[in-house]
Design an enzyme around this catalytic site. Structure first.
Site, PDB file in Angstrom:
ATOM      1  N   SER A 105       0.876  -1.181   0.000  1.00 14.27           N
ATOM      2  CA  SER A 105       0.000   0.000   0.000  1.00 14.27           C
ATOM      3  C   SER A 105       0.904   1.219   0.000  1.00 14.27           C
ATOM      4  CB  SER A 105      -0.913  -0.006   1.232  1.00 14.27           C
ATOM      5  OG  SER A 105      -1.776  -1.103   1.199  1.00 14.27           O
ATOM      6  N   LYS A 179      -6.776   1.396  -3.398  1.00  8.10           N
ATOM      7  CA  LYS A 179      -6.516   0.873  -2.049  1.00  8.10           C
ATOM      8  C   LYS A 179      -6.768   1.941  -0.986  1.00  8.10           C
ATOM      9  CE  LYS A 179      -5.238  -1.701   1.366  1.00  8.10           C
ATOM     10  NZ  LYS A 179      -3.969  -2.440   1.477  1.00  8.10           N
ATOM     11  N   LYS A 247      -0.923   5.045   8.042  1.00 12.41           N
ATOM     12  CA  LYS A 247      -0.204   5.448   6.827  1.00 12.41           C
ATOM     13  C   LYS A 247      -1.164   5.589   5.651  1.00 12.41           C
ATOM     14  CE  LYS A 247       1.129   2.239   4.300  1.00 12.41           C
ATOM     15  NZ  LYS A 247       1.688   1.000   3.729  1.00 12.41           N
TER      16      LYS A 247
END
Length: 302
Positions: A105, A179, A247
């Site tokens: 990711s 994502k 994140k």
């Protein structure tokens, strides 16, 4: 598109793999079980003994792995890792026609930079982050969001089919954007499930019966299926680290800020990020994201 030597075949296609944590290790294991020859680079070789027992080979360096692979998978922790391993180490050493699939990711802008660098080397990259956690990785039921060249993605389908279900979502960087959007949805679902369970407990409900009662209605979700019992049983083992959720949500907020006049306002994602950040501040960044319930419990004095 650059022609490839041959269709993907377990007896001919050489696979390279970098990143063998909870997710990456399970995914590499599935390719080995499917009969593929897999070479792994690991900073700590002792952590991949289980993969070696399945037949995996060890490379001495990313460059060594790149020179002996037709398709390379990476599943790393942060965009900084992707920049170093993929952009700085791998691309300079890959063979012509090689394909690098980055399951990390990461940031959409970085994915585009890597794609451009690979094309200069007559190679291709696919940004293909996944969703489904450790269970999906072990069972080959991951949702795979692929960005890049559609023909290359179709060529890679035999490999993706071992890992889950791939969906081509657009050009370079679009897999990463998908994502991020996925994580915004998952984060909101985890928050709702956490608050629902805390409320049910305060109301004196049996939490297992509560989940059983609502899972067939509009409140039911994949998040509930994957994490409901884990939350109730205090099982916070990670399928994905909470610090990675922070994140991912942070990238969503940053991407929105980078759009200028087209900025996307994401108040829910901002709140989710704050609450997951509270988990990290409490020392729980390495727990699974289902541990979000502990933050809601603390707020309510439990």
């Amino acid at each position: 598109m650059t022609s490839y030597p041959a269709p993907i075949n377990p007896t001919q296609t050489r696979i390279g793999w970098i990143g063998t944590g909870v997710m990456g290790g399970a995914m590499a294991s599935r390719l080995l079980s499917a009969g593929y020859s897999v070479t792994i680079y690991a900073r700590n070789p002792s952590k991949v003994v289980h993969l070696q027992s399945q037949g995996a080979h060890l490379a001495d360096s990313p460059a060594d792995l790149a020179s002996n692979s037709d398709v390379i998978f990476t599943m790393l922790g942060h965009p900084s890792d992707v920049r170093q391993i993929v952009l700085e180490d791998l691309i300079s050493s890959v063979n012509p026609n090689c394909v690098i699939i980055d399951h990390t990711s990461s940031h959409p802008v970085l994915a585009k930079q890597i794609f451009d660098a690979a094309r200069e080397k007559n190679c291709w990259t696919i940004d293909a982050p996944v969703s489904g956690g450790d269970i999906g990785a072990r069972e080959g039921k991951l949702a795979i969001f692929a960005g890049g060249n559609v023909v290359v993605v179709k060529w890679l389908k035999p490999l993706f089919d071992v890992l889950g279900k791939v969906t081509f979502v657009g050009g370079p960087g679009k897999g990463q954007s998908c994502k991020i959007a996925n994580q915004i949805v998952v984060g909101g679902n985890l928050l709702g499930l956490s608050e629902g369970l805390v409320f049910a407990d305060k109301a004196g409900l049996d939490k297992m019966k509560f989940v059983e009662a609502i899972k067939g209605g509009a409140a039911g979700s994949k998040v509930m299926e994957l994490f409901g019992e884990r939350m109730i049983g205090r099982d916070f083992r990670p399928g994905g680290f909470t610090e990675y959720m922070v994140k991912d949500l942070g990238m969503g907020l940053d991407v929105g800020a980078e759009q200028g006049d087209d900025v996307v306002v994401l108040p829910g994602a901002a709140l989710s990020k704050q609450l997951f950040s509270a988990m990290v501040a409490n020392g729980d960044g390495k727990l699974g994201t289902q541990g979000l319930i502990t933050v809601i419990e603390r707020i309510n004095g439990k």
